[in-house]
Write an enzyme that holds these catalytic residues in place. Sequence first.
Site, PDB file in Angstrom:
ATOM      1  N   GLU A 196       0.830  -1.209   0.000  1.00  0.00           N
ATOM      2  CA  GLU A 196       0.000   0.000   0.000  1.00  0.00           C
ATOM      3  C   GLU A 196       0.866   1.261   0.000  1.00  0.00           C
ATOM      4  OE1 GLU A 196      -3.140  -0.212   2.921  1.00  0.00           O
ATOM      5  OE2 GLU A 196      -4.076  -1.931   1.917  1.00  0.00           O
ATOM      6  N   GLU A 319      -5.098  -8.510  -0.875  1.00  0.00           N
ATOM      7  CA  GLU A 319      -5.938  -8.217   0.293  1.00  0.00           C
ATOM      8  C   GLU A 319      -7.374  -8.076  -0.188  1.00  0.00           C
ATOM      9  OE1 GLU A 319      -4.769  -5.211   3.127  1.00  0.00           O
ATOM     10  OE2 GLU A 319      -2.624  -5.645   2.849  1.00  0.00           O
TER      11      GLU A 319
END
Length: 515
Positions: A196, A319
């Site tokens: 991220e 994810e």
Amino acid sequence: MKKVLLSTFLFTLFSQVSFAQNQTTVVTIKNNADAPTINKNIYGHFAEHLGRSIYGGFFVGDTSKIPNTKGVRNDIVKALKELKIPNLRWPGGCFADTYHWKDGIGPQQERPTIVNQWWGGVTEDNSFGTHDFLNMCELLGAEPYLSGNVGSGTVQELADWVQYTNFSGKSPMSDLRKKNGRTEPWKVKFWGIGNEAWGCGGNMTAEYYANEYRKYATFMSDWENTGGITRIASGSNSADYNWTEVLMKNIPINMLGGVGVHHYAVIDWAKKGDGVNFTEDGYFHTMQSALKMEELVTKHSAIMDKYDPEKKVAMIVDEWGAWYEVEKGTNPGFLYQQNTMRDAVLAGATLNIFNNHADRVRMANLAQCVNVLQAVILTDKAKMITTPTYHVMKMYSVHQDAKLLPIDFQSPLYTFNGESLPAVSASASKDKSGLVHISLVNVDAKNKNKIEIDVKDLGVKGFTGTIITSAKLQDYNSFDAPNKIVPTVFKGFENKKGKLEITIPPFSVVVLEGK
């Protein structure tokens, strides 16, 4: 006159509802020789240093009275092996970009501590580190997927980690590994370069991260192992298509093994809703968010196709899952939530999407494996239970490394308060032994759905079925009633002259096996 109009309206409405509930969805399955194989790694999992995922979850320490192997719970190992877990991502998540791997090697009593600034501000003593994780993966028979520290780490640090885990010859890092008790390398294949990067991994722009990725990837070499390593770029946040565009445009294909995508099924980030005490409104909008995965995968794939028409680069949805408010009375930073029939439906529908896009989606990681978010396993001291999501993933494990059977159908609609979603989700495959598997999900919270499938050309004689369902959407497995929701035999179908006629109950998941 008003009474006549009202009666006519009610009759028409009733007739439309009755028709909608009794219409049959015709599913066509194509036995296409050119169809892709469903990569087993689509059924991967995720273990972050977060809440009770590692400590109190996987790892209890070798002095615990809970049966363990070098500190790892034996019951969890057994359950995950039965799940056929193909890979496990670690140590994060956000935690990865504050994790320095050398803190977690050597004698435990000599390892430094840090504060887990992302998740609850707890002290991390690094008692579970590289050796512990990679040895656990060997116990599980799962490929490790290591997330490297780009946010607060260095190129040298990540390059050293690759050498430490993978090099069998003489080098500073392989010598250090041997000194710490491991002679042979683990040969880790999957490496994430940051996590991220657009957020907790550094709040970078896509252009800046692309350059950082190129730099890190250049120094991560593994000439010794067949096929080398798969380097995976930190991908987009849900529908950030520009992020994927910039990465695919600016990173050479030969440096890029995979591009990530993260997407959580969330009603509203400001008010996520309760994991158990939810209404149909909460269910509908959670599923609405989850089913957006179809659009995300399709649009990100189209961008990747522009720069990689041969599909050499994998899409890695590393994810995914449902995210609710934490269970009442638990630490807000530990992200502990229960797992209901809603989560079973969500898992089945999402996995169908991944299966049907197997030409590009070649790995995915449910967030997370134990005690965090949409977990497949929950623990309470010595107790352990498996969740409805666990049972769906176990039912769907038959698709791992099987050849996709492309399907075509027009789904009926599940309508709630004027909004609609596709009510039926499906995927199918044929494994190496010739077994055909068809997975079906009825998303509708109230109505059964009838499905017809022509199976004459599939080369099978008969079918058996398994279903997971329950009396209420809000039902879940608890430590007091661990088997409230378990798969059972499904008999709601008939094979009439090569046509399967199936009636699937509301909010349920079915897998049919033909042989």
